[in-house]
Design a protein around this motif. Structure first.
Motif, PDB file in Angstrom:
ATOM      1  N   LEU A 376      40.314  62.280 -17.751  1.00  0.00           N
ATOM      2  CA  LEU A 376      41.571  62.521 -17.552  1.00  0.00           C
ATOM      3  C   LEU A 376      42.502  63.423 -18.680  1.00  0.00           C
ATOM      4  O   LEU A 376      42.202  63.073 -19.879  1.00  0.00           O
ATOM      5  CB  LEU A 376      42.476  61.388 -17.279  1.00  0.00           C
ATOM      6  CG  LEU A 376      42.100  60.705 -15.961  1.00  0.00           C
ATOM      7  CD1 LEU A 376      42.707  59.320 -15.838  1.00  0.00           C
ATOM      8  CD2 LEU A 376      42.540  61.508 -14.916  1.00  0.00           C
ATOM      9  N   SER A 377      43.316  64.004 -18.462  1.00  0.00           N
ATOM     10  CA  SER A 377      43.991  64.968 -19.444  1.00  0.00           C
ATOM     11  C   SER A 377      44.951  63.923 -20.233  1.00  0.00           C
ATOM     12  O   SER A 377      45.075  63.975 -21.294  1.00  0.00           O
ATOM     13  CB  SER A 377      44.835  66.106 -18.887  1.00  0.00           C
ATOM     14  OG  SER A 377      45.837  65.583 -17.903  1.00  0.00           O
ATOM     15  N   SER A 378      45.431  62.599 -19.568  1.00  0.00           N
ATOM     16  CA  SER A 378      46.211  61.879 -20.230  1.00  0.00           C
ATOM     17  C   SER A 378      46.103  60.355 -19.651  1.00  0.00           C
ATOM     18  O   SER A 378      45.726  60.495 -18.405  1.00  0.00           O
ATOM     19  CB  SER A 378      47.694  62.348 -19.999  1.00  0.00           C
ATOM     20  OG  SER A 378      48.569  61.331 -20.668  1.00  0.00           O
ATOM     21  N   SER A 379      45.781  59.601 -20.641  1.00  0.00           N
ATOM     22  CA  SER A 379      45.647  58.103 -19.867  1.00  0.00           C
ATOM     23  C   SER A 379      46.922  57.256 -19.628  1.00  0.00           C
ATOM     24  O   SER A 379      47.002  56.297 -19.174  1.00  0.00           O
ATOM     25  CB  SER A 379      44.785  57.084 -20.959  1.00  0.00           C
ATOM     26  OG  SER A 379      45.712  57.278 -22.146  1.00  0.00           O
ATOM     27  N   VAL A 380      48.206  58.055 -20.045  1.00  0.00           N
ATOM     28  CA  VAL A 380      49.375  57.224 -19.866  1.00  0.00           C
ATOM     29  C   VAL A 380      50.543  58.297 -19.337  1.00  0.00           C
ATOM     30  O   VAL A 380      50.561  59.256 -19.934  1.00  0.00           O
ATOM     31  CB  VAL A 380      50.355  56.650 -21.013  1.00  0.00           C
ATOM     32  CG1 VAL A 380      51.322  55.921 -20.750  1.00  0.00           C
ATOM     33  CG2 VAL A 380      49.145  55.544 -21.469  1.00  0.00           C
ATOM     34  N   PHE A 464      41.166  55.099 -15.720  1.00  0.00           N
ATOM     35  CA  PHE A 464      42.292  54.388 -15.394  1.00  0.00           C
ATOM     36  C   PHE A 464      43.344  55.320 -16.053  1.00  0.00           C
ATOM     37  O   PHE A 464      43.407  55.928 -17.210  1.00  0.00           O
ATOM     38  CB  PHE A 464      42.346  52.991 -16.279  1.00  0.00           C
ATOM     39  CG  PHE A 464      41.130  52.032 -15.592  1.00  0.00           C
ATOM     40  CD1 PHE A 464      41.565  51.329 -14.631  1.00  0.00           C
ATOM     41  CD2 PHE A 464      39.846  51.986 -16.446  1.00  0.00           C
ATOM     42  CE1 PHE A 464      40.478  50.468 -14.116  1.00  0.00           C
ATOM     43  CE2 PHE A 464      38.897  51.289 -15.634  1.00  0.00           C
ATOM     44  CZ  PHE A 464      39.346  50.291 -14.755  1.00  0.00           C
ATOM     45  N   LEU A 465      44.548  55.091 -15.226  1.00  0.00           N
ATOM     46  CA  LEU A 465      45.902  55.958 -15.541  1.00  0.00           C
ATOM     47  C   LEU A 465      46.895  54.996 -15.654  1.00  0.00           C
ATOM     48  O   LEU A 465      47.159  54.284 -14.529  1.00  0.00           O
ATOM     49  CB  LEU A 465      46.153  57.106 -14.537  1.00  0.00           C
ATOM     50  CG  LEU A 465      47.226  57.942 -14.861  1.00  0.00           C
ATOM     51  CD1 LEU A 465      47.166  58.567 -16.060  1.00  0.00           C
ATOM     52  CD2 LEU A 465      47.601  59.015 -13.732  1.00  0.00           C
ATOM     53  N   ASP A 466      47.595  54.711 -16.855  1.00  0.00           N
ATOM     54  CA  ASP A 466      48.878  53.778 -16.929  1.00  0.00           C
ATOM     55  C   ASP A 466      50.147  54.689 -16.526  1.00  0.00           C
ATOM     56  O   ASP A 466      50.290  55.633 -17.141  1.00  0.00           O
ATOM     57  CB  ASP A 466      48.943  53.277 -18.362  1.00  0.00           C
ATOM     58  CG  ASP A 466      47.862  52.371 -18.585  1.00  0.00           C
ATOM     59  OD1 ASP A 466      47.572  51.436 -17.715  1.00  0.00           O
ATOM     60  OD2 ASP A 466      47.332  52.136 -19.717  1.00  0.00           O
TER      61      ASP A 466
END
Length: 1758
Positions: A376-380, A464-466
């Motif tokens: 993912l390019s970003s996790s949050v 996982f993405l927050d």
């Protein structure tokens, strides 16, 4: 080949019909055997021939006939000649063949005549007759034959089968035919490996049949076998048979596996095909080639090697399972690799089995499965603060960095049941690409929202993405949730702190810090602070079940809020339209929570109440209502509920807890009862899931794809097998899949040992109906299994102590788990064995090769047990297993021997190299590692050298090696001698240990001997021709200095001579050549025939010799331009003149002689210019000597008197001082001019020498004056009488008339009287023939050769006669030759019989040479010449001479003009110089000739030509030619020289010193006919100039000596006893009574030979003189008077000698002709039994026998 049947009791066929014999009538009614085949008979009978101008058949044949009938054939005669022919006919002689034709047949040109011939058989047999035709040109016959039809088959002689591989088959066919007129049954019989088809059958007349031969060999051999065919009548017991030779060759096939993608030669033959990394679910194809290098076709089968691994499916598929490969061809096979398990390595083996081959090939297939790699390019994603009812959208990227397509799915309800949604919720990411998804935040209530959303990746762990966001309303504005709150919350749970802990305390401990954006982050990575972190797949599983806090990610944490159940199914609805189920939420915290459900508009699922508060550690229930608005529909949703602290207000230093989210997955349908549900259209990949065979938690993912246009619901059905189904967890276990979408299912289990090995099935219920999807799950624990090659045993062959033996050993992983292994060897055994590699990793079904090394320390047997430890890769240090390998080895002592203790290489050219092989044998039971050393020794005693600096001539190609047990190794080496010497090399070896160090002292193994040689060339013979053809071979040998030449050639060359090893233009100049010799061509008058010397060169060595004669032009070196002055010296100009005029020529000038080969080289000198000519020539041998030859010759003007003195130094034979009769010695004077030459020896020098030696004539010339005719040789006779024992040097001038004097140095040596036992003083080199002159074979180009070129009689007494047998051999196979001995060439001492003769081609003739020594001691040197003529040349000469004489006779009888002077000038044939006619005035007179007589045939060619039609020009040309012809010249003979040498001695000198040779000369002449006084002869008395022995003191000395000698003899008792016993001795031979008519009345033509025995008495000498003087009458009277006393007379010794001589000559002649073998083994002759003497035996016979016995005992008495 033709085969025919034999009838019963066949008769032998008679001889063919002959014209002179009557016809043959076979009356026996038996079938006769035909020897020729039917096909041949038909062809011969149908062919027409031409005889005497007539075209007809030579034979008429009746085949198909029966008894009692008449059969007629027609013989057609056609005249193809241009003339009329009349033929007289002789009809057949038998009554069986009849014809009605006239006895005379007349045939015009081109006409034919038909002759009917009737055949009337009476018996069943063969008939044969003939018809004879006779014309004026000759006669011929036509054969009439009638044969009996018989069975005959035409079969080939042999059939060659195609080349076949072992255990395969090849076939061919052949044709056989029934050539008889009968039906023939046949049956073939043959044995394996051949098979014939058809084996039996029936053939009609003329029918053909094809037979197929199949060849099935079982071994690689050459097969030759006879196939027998029995044929004849059906049921006939005595069948005939024929055979066909079947030939076949079988070879072993051989197939190789080749990978065309590799270029390395090592990998080209390597059995491995590597696929690399292949995406899961995809396929990769690679090919390999099956190559056939053998000459036969190979049949093969290609199959996977049995893996032995259960539950393991093959991921490799090969499209070729069997086939055939042609010789030299290849077959390409394709392998497809389709992996199924990500991050696994697949290994399989393909076995190539070739039928009949001796080996098997294994191909290793290896590949690894690669899965997607998504991030993912970003996790949050922080949506910030949003007003109630607002919407915020953000994006995030899914990046796939792997070459595999990635399937993903977000675990989130995007239909409005959640405040967060991601679009699209599922899809794929292409390889090496990214996909952007949109995250939407649409809050409905003013609270803070946080949800950890899982992105499920097929075949990979989830991501996982927050998602965080805060909703504000006008009435309620909660604290804005930020990402740092999540970080602090995770850090709080990692330290297990209370929520009351302040943030300031964390910052003070440097556990968090602020980023640039103001976000609070931990100092260290979270993974390093959480040792009990669970894997992402486990986190996803636990979060789906609601068993853990999404932010804690710890296996020890418990959830703050949980919901039960997490899934609701509304499949069983009631009659009402709504259905309700309850869920319970529990608060596990110590604070009060507020629960808020997210309500979706238009959703069939509702929750009531939608919000409430929940006290700490309490639970509450909610009702979930399913109220669909449409019939027959499917629904599914994921309901979410947020829980947060009631008093969660942000205060300074207080930790802000984010809200928790719990979800409930619900599905339902609203199908009416009886209504058919939707038919699902879906797929499940993969349909079979295999978990690792290890008792640990394992996960697998499967993809459920909805391929239909309608929604699809699924639910896990546990009713089929509840116990097994419960062992596997599936998340989600239910759900709704939209059309064209997919659902990723995650399976979790712990494999057990009691699980079914073949797996069990999980059923997914689709659309709440009876539709199911089956998923096979294999979840069983297996024990680790590793197989060791050789039943866990490893045996080493016997190994030498201290050395090392290596052996390969295979281990194989037979389990489904990748393993790691480690070998452990006990410490005491680590010095004995070790293994490489000792550790590694083995993939399932993979084999590994370990190389074991064994190094024994002592001579004994070893048994060692190393241990193999292995364990699964997933659990290092756990689940270890052990295997023990039994290693057996034996230590022994090794040694090396040589096949030959001494290896003789032979002769090797110095400077060259020769490769040799020394066989070394290891007869010990172990392999031996060794190093070899060489010690060199030169065996020549006269050679001095320094061993330390002498270069070694033997170089080893390899000094170290290993020989296996009971085998032979060829030690290759190179021998290159550096000098001419005998080399001896001692080869020694030393044992080596495992590290390569020497462990034993040197031990000699063998010796190598070689001899370094230079090229050897030798002149073995010489002959001459042209102007020097009459020179003797001894003179030729001296003129060319051949002894010195041979000595120089055979000597060692100097280093300067070896600068250029081959004869080239740049060979060493002659100024550097030390060896110089003169080649003297003698002297000859100008314009004479060229002087030709022919040298026969012989290679006596064992190596080829390359030689060349380099003229000055050949030795010129090309100079640079600046060094060329353009001026020539006088020497250069003279050499250019000689070479341009070609005065000297050599042919051939170069060549090569093989060992033992001979080559004749011609040296020619042309006499074109008067004077002395010289030319330096270089003789160069490759790798050998360089000798400078000075070719010199003299050409004399025709009117100049010239004596040739080639050698101005002459050495006399050594003479004993005090010798009263010194020998007469000769010196040659050769007249090389064209005019006679008178010579005179200066006697003044001799007189002065006499005065200087006390008036003793030391040197005396007997013929100081004389004349030498042109081309002849005169002999100067000298007597050398030394006075002292010293060397005399005398320079004697010899004057030539009208010329200068030439001084000649004469040298002679005098020596003391020899004593008994001293060296024989009479041996002198002058009388010895050179060994090179011994004739063995014919000279090249020579038609006749002598068996010997020289006869050396050695030392002989005076007045003795000797005989030698010589042979003249005609080597020509076509020409006869005439030979004649030239009497003028030798003196009267030599007689050769016969003097002339004829030799047929290949014939040998015997000649007897008789030498009679004179009465004065002489050194005889004679050259006997034999003239040889070709019979063809003599015939042509005689014919030409006869024709010339006849023409001369005809010319004398012709008349011309009256003028006589013109008559003489008009002779057609001229035999002398023409005389010019005197001048005459007036017109010329006409000359007339008579015409030749008219006759039928003329004897000369001219008459014959006149009779024919000749033109006038031709007759004129013939007359002109006849005028220019003279008397025919006789052919020039070929000359053979025989050199005869001898030295005669007085008897008083000969007997005491040569007693060992006296038995060889038992007879001598009584007297020699007195010679006439002349310059070239000497009387029997003392020579002139010597002191007389009859006057003065000399007479007194002689009388005193004789008186003493006679007195001593009379005082000798042995002599007195011999005189007494002499009359009583028996008679050996006696004369037979013969009539006077038998006696010769005329003396023999030869010189009478009155000879006596040397040991006889004086009375016998006188009696012999009386008998010879009386003549015939006296002898007759003497014979009559002694008839009664015949026993007292001796047979004449001359007669006995002649008989023995003739007997020996006959025996030698028979031996030469091959009629007598002199070396044959003697035969044993059985004598008749001894009979008893009778009284009738005459007394004379008894006395004769007694006399013979007495004569045999006589030598003992004497």
């Amino acid at each position: 080949m033709f085969s025919e049947a034999r009838g019963p009791d066949p008769l032998a066929s008679g001889a063919p019909w002959k014209p002179s014999t009557p016809a043959k009538d076979i009356k026996d009614p038996v079938i006769c055997q035909r020897q020729r085949g039917g096909k041949y008979q038909q062809q011969s009978s149908s062919q027409r021939s031409c005889l005497l101008g007539l075209e007809l058949k030579q034979e008429l044949l009746w085949e198909d006939w029966d008894l009692g009938r008449e059969f007629t054939k027609t013989l057609v005669l056609k005249n193809i000649y241009r003339k009329l022919q009349k033929l007289h006919v002789r009809p057949p002689a038998s009554k069986f063949f009849t014809t009605f034709i006239p006895q005379l047949i007349v045939l015009s040109p081109g006409t034919s005549f038909s002759m009917p011939i009737c055949f009337r058989p009476l018996q069943r047999c063969e008939y044969e007759d003939s018809i004879e035709f006779q014309s004026k040109d000759g006669s011929f016959q036509v054969c009439l034959r009638a044969i009996i039809p018989c069975h005959a088959l035409e079969v080939p002689d042999s059939v060659l089968l195609p080349l076949c591989a072992v255990q395969n088959s090849s076939s061919t066919n052949f044709l056989f035919k029934n050539v008889s007129k009968l039906q023939t049954c046949f049956q073939w019989k043959c044995t394996a490996p051949f098979q014939l088809s058809p084996e039996q059958g029936l053939l009609k007349p003329g029918q053909e049949c094809h037979v197929t031969v199949v060849f099935r060999p079982q071994e690689a051999l050459v097969y030759q076998q006879q196939a027998n065919c029995c044929f004849g009548e059906a049921g006939d017991e005595e069948e005939s048979s024929c055979s066909v030779l079947l030939q076949g060759l079988a070879k072993y096939p051989c197939l190789q596996l080749r990978n065309p993608g590799t270029t390395d030669e090592k990998e080209q033959c390597g059995p491995e095909l590597h696929f690399g990394s292949v995406a899961v679910g995809q396929s990769l194809k690679k090919h390999f080639d099956i190559f056939n290098p053998s000459p036969v076709t190979g049949s093969f089968s290609l199959s996977p090697l049995s893996s032995g691994v259960p539950l393991m499916e093959s991921e490799f598929v090969c499209d070729v399972t069997s086939g055939r490969v042609a010789p030299g061809g290849s077959l390409r096979a394709l392998v497809t690799y389709t992996p199924a398990v990500v991050n696994s390595v697949s290994v399989e083996y393909l076995t190539l089995k070739c039928r009949g081959a001796l080996n098997k090939n294994l191909l290793k297939l290896i590949g690894n499965c690669g899965g997607p790699n998504v991030s993912l390019s970003s996790s949050v994603l922080d949506f910030g603060c949003v007003e109630e009812g607002g919407v915020v959208v953000q994006t995030v990227e899914l990046v796939n960095s792997a070459p595999v397509e990635a399937f993903y799915q977000w675990d989130l309800d995007c239909t409005g049941n959640s405040v967060f949604s991601i679009m699209p919720a599922s899809g794929t990411v292409c390889p090496h690409s990214h996909t952007t998804v949109e995250a939407i935040y649409k809050p409905t209530q003013p609270i803070a929202h946080h949800r950890r959303v899982t992105c499920i990746i097929l075949h990979r762990e989830p991501l996982f993405l927050d998602l965080i966001g805060t909703c504000h309303s006008e009435l309620k504005q909660p604290v804005i949730l930020k990402p740092e709150h999540l970080v602090l919350y995770k850090l709080h749970w990692s330290r297990r702190q209370d929520p009351s802990e302040t943030l300031t305390a964390m910052q003070q401990e440097n556990e968090v810090h602020l980023e640039q954006q103001g976000v609070l982050c931990p100092v260290e990575e979270q993974s390093q602070q959480e040792p009990d972190k669970i894997p992402p797949i486990e986190e996803y599983y636990q979060s789906c079940l609601g068993c853990m806090d999404p932010l804690s990610r710890s296996s020890l944490s418990s959830p703050h809020v949980s919901v039960v159940p997490s899934e609701l199914l509304f499949n069983h609805k009631t009659s009402s339209s709504t259905s309700t189920q309850s869920v319970s939420i529990t608060n596990h915290t110590r604070g009060k929570l507020s629960l808020v459900w997210t309500a979706a508009q238009d959703s069939p699922f509702t929750v009531s109440p939608s919000s409430c508060d929940l006290a700490p550690l309490k639970s509450t229930s909610f009702r979930v209502t399913y109220d669909p608005k449409q019939l027959n529909t499917l629904h599914g949703a994921q309901l979410e509920c947020f829980a947060y602290y009631k008093d969660n207000h942000h205060r300074e230093g207080q930790l802000l807890c984010p809200p928790w989210c719990v979800t409930v997955r619900v599905i339902g349908h609203f199908f009416q009862p009886g209504k058919e549900h939707f038919i699902p259209c879906c797929s499940l990949q993969p349909p079979r899931v295999v978990f690792p065979a290890l008792s640990v938690i394992s996960y697998r993912t499967v993809l459920l794809q909805n391929g239909g246009a309608l929604p699809l619901t699924f639910c896990l059905d546990h009713s089929s097998n509840p116990a097994l189904a419960q062992s596997v967890s599936v998340v989600p276990s239910c759900g709704l899949i939209q059309p064209g979408k997919h659902q990723i299912l995650t399976l979790r289990t712990i494999p057990t040992e009691d699980s079914p090995k073949q797996g069990f099935s999980l059923h997914l219920q689709l659309n709440a109906a009876q539709h199911t999807k089956e998923l096979t799950v294999v979840s069983v624990v297996e024990k680790l299994c590793v197989s060791l090659e050789g039943d866990n045993s490893l045996y080493f062959r016997p190994t030498a102590v201290g050395s090392r033996t290596q052996r390969s050993h295979h281990i194989r992983n037979l389990s489904r788990l990748p393993l790691r292994f480690q070998w452990s060897i006990p410490e005491p055994d680590q010095e004995l064995i070790f293994v490489k590699p000792d550790a590694g990793e083995l993939h399932p079904n993979e084999s590994s090769v370990q190389i074991w090394s064994f190094s024994p320390l002592e001579e004994k047997a070893y048994t060692l047990k190393p241990t193999l430890t292995f364990w699964p890769v997933q659990t290092p240090g756990c689940n270890e297993s052990h295997l023990t390998l039994k290693v057996v080895g034996f230590g022994s002592q090794g040694f090396i021997e040589a096949e030959k203790a001494v290896l003789d290489v032979g002769e090797i050219l110095v400077g060259s190299c020769r490769a040799i092989q020394v066989p070394l044998v290891n007869n010990s039971p172990c392999s031996v590692s060794f190093c070899v050393s060489v010690q060199q020794t030169l065996l020549d005693e006269d050679l001095t050298y320094d061993p330390s600096t002498e270069p070694k001539a033997l170089q080893l190609d390899c000094e170290r090696g290993t020989i296996v047990s009971r085998s032979t190794m060829l030690l290759r080496s190179t021998v290159g001698p550096h000098r001419r010497a005998q080399y001896l090399w001692t080869i020694s070896y030393q044992m080596l240990n495992a590290s390569g160090c020497v462990t034993s002292p040197p031990q000699a193994v063998c010796e190598v001997r070689a001899k370094g040689v230079f090229p050897a060339l030798q002149v073995i013979d010489v002959c001459s021709g042209g102007s020097v053809g009459r020179l003797s071979k001894v003179r030729l040998w001296k003129l060319f200095s051949l002894d010195s030449l041979n000595e120089h050639i055979l000597s060692n060359p100097s280093p300067a001579e070896l600068t250029d090893k081959t004869p080239t233009r740049h060979s060493s100049p002659s100024v550097f050549t030390k060896a110089m010799l003169d080649f003297n061509f003698s002297a000859t008058p100008m314009n004479s025939e060229p002087s030709i010397f022919v040298l026969l060169f012989h290679n006596p060595g064992s190596i080829p010799v390359e030689w060349a004669f380099l003229f000055p032009v050949d030795q010129q070196i090309e100079l640079d331009f600046w060094t060329d002055t353009g001026e020539f010296s006088s020497t250069d100009l003279y050499q250019m003149k000689v070479q341009d005029s070609r005065l000297f020529s050599i042919s051939p000038r170069s060549g090569t002689l093989l060992p033992g080969q001979q080559r004749a080289v011609h040296f020619t000198y042309s006499h074109d210019f008067a004077g002395t000519d010289r030319l330096p020539v270089m003789l160069k041998l490759s790798y050998g000597r360089e000798i400078s030859l000075n070719l010199q010759g003299l050409t004399v003007e025709k009117d100049r008197p010239y004596l040739h003195f080639p050698f101005k130094r002459h050495v006399f034979t050594s003479v004993t001082i005090g010798d009263s009769t010194p020998p007469k010695q000769l010196y040659e004077l050769h007249n090389c001019g064209a005019v006679p030459v008178r010579y005179e020896v200066d006697t003044a020098v001799l007189s002065q020498l006499k005065e200087d030696n006390f008036n003793h004539p030391v040197l005396l010339c007997l013929n100081p004056e004389g004349e030498v005719l042109p081309g002849k040789t005169a002999m100067l006779e000298w007597i050398f009488s030394p006075l002292e024992a010293k060397m005399y040097h005398m320079d004697v001038p010899i004057y030539v008339q009208d010329g200068d004097s030439t001084p000649v140095r004469f040298e002679g040596c005098g020596f003391d009287s020899p004593t008994l036992g001293s060296t024989n003083p009479f041996n002198c080199s002058d009388t010895k023939a050179s060994e090179s002159c011994v004739k063995k074979v014919a000279f090249p180009g020579q038609v006749v050769y002598l068996s010997e070129d020289s006869v050396t009689l050695g030392n002989i007494p005076v007045c003795s006669r000797f005989s030698r047998i010589l042979f003249l051999t005609n080597v020509s196979h076509t020409d006869s030759v005439h030979y004649k001995w030239d009497k003028q060439s030798y003196q009267q001492e030599v007689q050769i019989h016969p003097e002339q003769g004829v030799l047929c081609p290949g014939e040998s003739g015997l000649c007897v040479l008789t030498f009679t020594s004179t009465d004065y001691p002489t050194c005889h040197q004679l050259d006997a010449i034999c003239q040889v003529f070709l019979e063809a040349a003599l015939t042509r000469y005689r014919d030409a001479l006869q024709c010339w004489e006849e023409e001369k006779k005809r010319q004398r009888h012709e008349f011309t003009d009256m003028n006589s002077n013109l008559t003489e000038n008009q002779g057609v044939w001229i035999d002398k110089e023409p005389v010019a006619a005197p001048g005459r005035k007036g017109p010329p007179l006409r000359k007339y000739k008579t015409l030749p007589p008219i006759r039928a045939s003329g004897s000369c060619e001219t008459v014959g030509m006149i009779c024919t039609k000749m033109t006038r020009a031709e007759r004129r040309a013939q007359r002109e030619t006849a005028k220019s012809q003279g008397r025919p010249e006789p052919p020039q003979p070929a000359l053979l020289h025989l050199w005869v040498t001898a030295r005669s001695h007085r008897l008083l000198e000969y007997l005491p010193h040569l007693t060992n040779q006296s038995s060889e000369h038992c007879r001598c002449l009584q007297s020699v006919k007195p010679q006439k006084p002349g310059p070239s002869s000497v009387s029997t008395s003392s020579p002139a100039g010597l002191p007389s022995t009859t006057h003065g003191p000399e007479r007194d000395i002689t009388m005193h000596v004789l008186t003493s000698l006679l007195g001593g003899i009379l005082d000798d008792p042995a002599f007195i006893h011999s005189l007494v016993t002499l009359p009583s001795l028996p008679i050996t031979y006696q004369l037979q009574e013969t009539s006077s008519s038998h006696r010769p009345t005329s003396p023999p033509p030869l010189t009478p030979k009155p000879q006596v025995l040397l040991s006889g008495a004086a009375a016998q000498n006188e009696q012999h003189h009386i008998v010879d003087s009386e003549g015939p009458a006296g002898r007759l009277r003497n014979q009559r008077g002694t008839q009664n006393t015949a026993h007292t007379e001796h047979v004449p010794a001359d007669m006995s000698e002649d008989v023995l001589l003739n007997t020996l000559q006959n025996l030698m002649m028979e031996a030469v002709r091959g009629e007598l073998v002199l070396t044959a083994h003697p035969r044993t002759v059985i004598l008749p039994p001894v009979f008893t003497r009778t009284s009738k035996m005459s007394k004379a016979t008894a006395e004769e026998e007694g006399g013979i016995l007495g004569n045999r005992r006589e030598p003992a008495g004497t």
